[in-house]
Design an enzyme around this catalytic site. Sequence first.
Site, short mmCIF file in Angstrom:
data_model
loop_
_atom_site.label_atom_id
_atom_site.label_comp_id
_atom_site.label_asym_id
_atom_site.label_seq_id
_atom_site.Cartn_x
_atom_site.Cartn_y
_atom_site.Cartn_z
N SER A 1 -18.61 -0.69 -7.40
CA SER A 1 -17.18 -0.49 -7.62
C SER A 1 -16.80 0.99 -7.62
O SER A 1 -15.67 1.32 -7.93
CB SER A 1 -16.75 -1.10 -8.97
OG SER A 1 -17.46 -0.48 -10.03
N LYS B 1 -11.91 -3.47 -17.04
CA LYS B 1 -11.82 -2.06 -16.62
C LYS B 1 -10.49 -1.45 -17.03
O LYS B 1 -10.43 -0.32 -17.52
CB LYS B 1 -12.00 -1.96 -15.11
CG LYS B 1 -13.41 -2.31 -14.64
CD LYS B 1 -13.50 -2.29 -13.12
CE LYS B 1 -14.91 -2.65 -12.67
NZ LYS B 1 -15.03 -2.68 -11.20
#
EC number: 3.4.21.-
Length: 941
Positions: free
Chosen positions: A831, A874
Amino acid sequence: MGKAKASKILPVIPLAKGLVLYPGQHLSLSIVDRPDLTALLAHIYSTANSPRGNIPIHIGCLPLTSSLLSPDGKLLIEDGKAEKTKLAEVLPAAAEGKDLYSIGTVAKISGVQGRRQGELNLVVEGVTRFKTIKFIQERPYFEAELVVIDEEAIIASDTVLQEQFATLKQLSREFLALVRLSSLLPRSPSTTLSPLIARRIELFVARKDIQDAGALADFMATVLDCSQEEKLRVLSALPIKERLALVIEIIQKQLVKLQGNGRIMTITTTAPNTELPGGIDIERLRNQIQQHGFKSLGPNLAGIGPLPPGFPGAPGQTGGEEVNELEELKKRLDEAKMSPEANKIALRELGRLQKMNPAQAEYQVMRNYLETLAEIPWSKVTEDNLDTTVLARARKQLDNDHYGLEKIKKRLLEYLAVLKLKQGANAALEAQIQRLHESAKAKEEGETKAIEEDAEAKPVVPKPVLSEDTAALELAIREKQRMIDKAPILLLVGPPGTGKTSLAKSIAHALGRKFHRVSLGGVRDEAEIRGHRRTYVAAMPGLIVNGLKKMGVANPVILLDEIDKLGMANFHGDPSAAMLEVLDPEQNHTFVDHYVNIPIDLSKVLFIATANSLDTIPAPLLDRMETVQLSGYTTLEKRHIATRHLLPKQITTNGLADDKVQLPEEVLDKIIMAYTRESGVRNLEREIGSVCRYKAVEYAEAQDSPEKLQQYKPLVSLEDLDEILGIERFDEELAERTSRPGVVTGLVAYSSGGQGSILFIEVQDMPGKGRVQLTGKLGDVLKESVEVALTWVKSHAFELGLTADPAEDIMKSRSVHVHCPSGAIPKDGPSAGLAHTIALISLFSGHPVPPTIAMTGEISLRGKVTPVGGIKEKLIGALRAGVKTVLLPYGNRKDVRDLPVEVKEGLRIEHVQHIWEAMRLVWPDVHWPGESRWTGFDSRL
């Protein structure tokens, strides 16, 4: 105390030393060397021809007195002046009035036993207590004027009496159990009470209720090894409570003596004619049992003496211990309403048990098995509380118990709605089956009537009530019912402290069902799930069947806690594979436990499993469960949870009132941000508990003086937190960061804890020959992201204005060092490709990246930004760290819809499809030479 009646005159028999007769008990008195008994019997036989009808002959039985007791049964203090009577020298035949106790028992003569001279015994049965007024004559036999005392009435609602009676029964069972165990240890040379007789006495005690409290105390006083003084005190204790307390004290002393000696003592009596309650000689009774067994003795035990009423084996009793218990077991099996297959096996095993000798080792194994079958709830269910307001009530219940968690609440309300509809569908199917039976019955009655009207018709065999077509239709309806009854298997996945277990409890409460928790953490043996084979020693059912037995219903809510920590395959089997049948809606209606070995229907059970991670759950097991994700709480959610649940709970736990501790919102936010960084709220509760304990000490000290009490302040300020909780454990991660080229903030979601955080990516160049150095303990995934990002930047260096010649290599005379301080933390997957690319562009171009911008997403060699996972975690971590703007892949638009309102309002979320779009958002005022080539770029083409 008992009620006294008018006085009467009766013959009185002195009893030998150590003998005391109580009401309801039998006693056998030897006539040898007893001229008083001989004269009394002669008088009775001489008047036997008088018209008495069936009126029994009553006499009085008085024990020998003791110099240690007062006439009312109280212990005297020895002062050295009291004249002590040597009871050993006083014989019953030579006793005088001063040698006899003042309280005795009225008894009726049951008969004379014995065939030869020298073996004759007078058998008497105690009726009631009496008190001697005066002796009228002493020779040739005693006659006395006495007052009969009736037993006092028992008030069953008396709590003190109930407690005493329960204590007496419990101590009696403990004492008799020790006697039964004495057969396994070396015996003393004195007379012993047979363990078999002790077991029968134990059953006799167990059958007594509170109305027999006084009689039970008298009974145990006869069984116990009491001194003469103790027996006389029990005889003198006319109030029931006093008698119970005295017998309890005697039993406790004997139990202490047994434990102090370290071995099991035996029951003895000092009288030459050792007797059991009911006039039974112990030695003769044991010999008779050893020679002929119990059943051959009959009501009178082969001439040894009649048994007291209610005693096992006495007249009026249906059978012995085993017969009664097996009948009770059969009754319990009938009441269990087992399935046809289970009922067939249970009847077969019960028949074998009835034919088996109780001494066989298999007897107890089979009996335990049948008791387990009787305890399993085969058809008993809890009626679900599914009225018209069930959904509103359940929604309110979940909202009161849990803040947030909208996704899981929605799924649970869906389940309740479906369950409500299923109930109506099941009722319709039951009505359909009932109509089938009624139609078949009416058809059969019509055919029978037609046959009877035909006089010449031959007898025919009646047809079954249900034809084959009708039976097949009913079977199909039953199968449809079973499909409707299927309960989903829910798996709540989330970090610790997010309320998974309490959610399951709320579901059970909303449904009105019973709740049972099974902890699977550390289970390594398959037998703990499926049970052990009955052939093994100490075999028992598994955790699932034991849970059903404990709850007593077939449709509880069973929580399978920590299923991700279930043991894997080993030499004990595979516990996770054993759970496959339990958690498969297509199979668990015929779940087979190894111990029970009969299919058990688990389809009505609502199984809810919890886990912190899906990584350790085998794929076949995970496929059988419906996964519901529980992410971490935001700061706003934690504040609400602390205000509504944690703070009131800790205030109550620490003994404070609600107005003695006050935590404003800014204080709670400071505790959440500076002292706890977690997905759940467990550490938050601990920190709030520390604050409450600090205030508890302060308030307790303030109570010592009125002045301090007036100065006490319940309000906790921000300045107080440093003294209470110490220095701040977590700083604002972006506070010390300054904008400089080559530093970018990325986002990462921890796979182990389920929480998100920021990830700093630092890139620095130096003179060299194109070498790329990676530090921060980067994994393979992050290394690949760096390589892809560097390739894209090098291939587009001319368009980015980094070189003047399209063929020039920007890495020709320099080396690059990429460092991730938190790179070693396990994360959800690739990511950081976008962040690495922006960091390299920032380093080579000299344009710093604003520290309040964070980004996540992977890139391809074409510069396309691809979607990633863990968006909610996140973004919650980004908001907690102080980020203002977040760049997300365009493919993660759907994940933003499930974000909490606090996150949506606190962050500016931008979606990008390509590196150029991200660059325009990061540096809106910078113009790139090749940017015009990518105007209108659409990565979806």
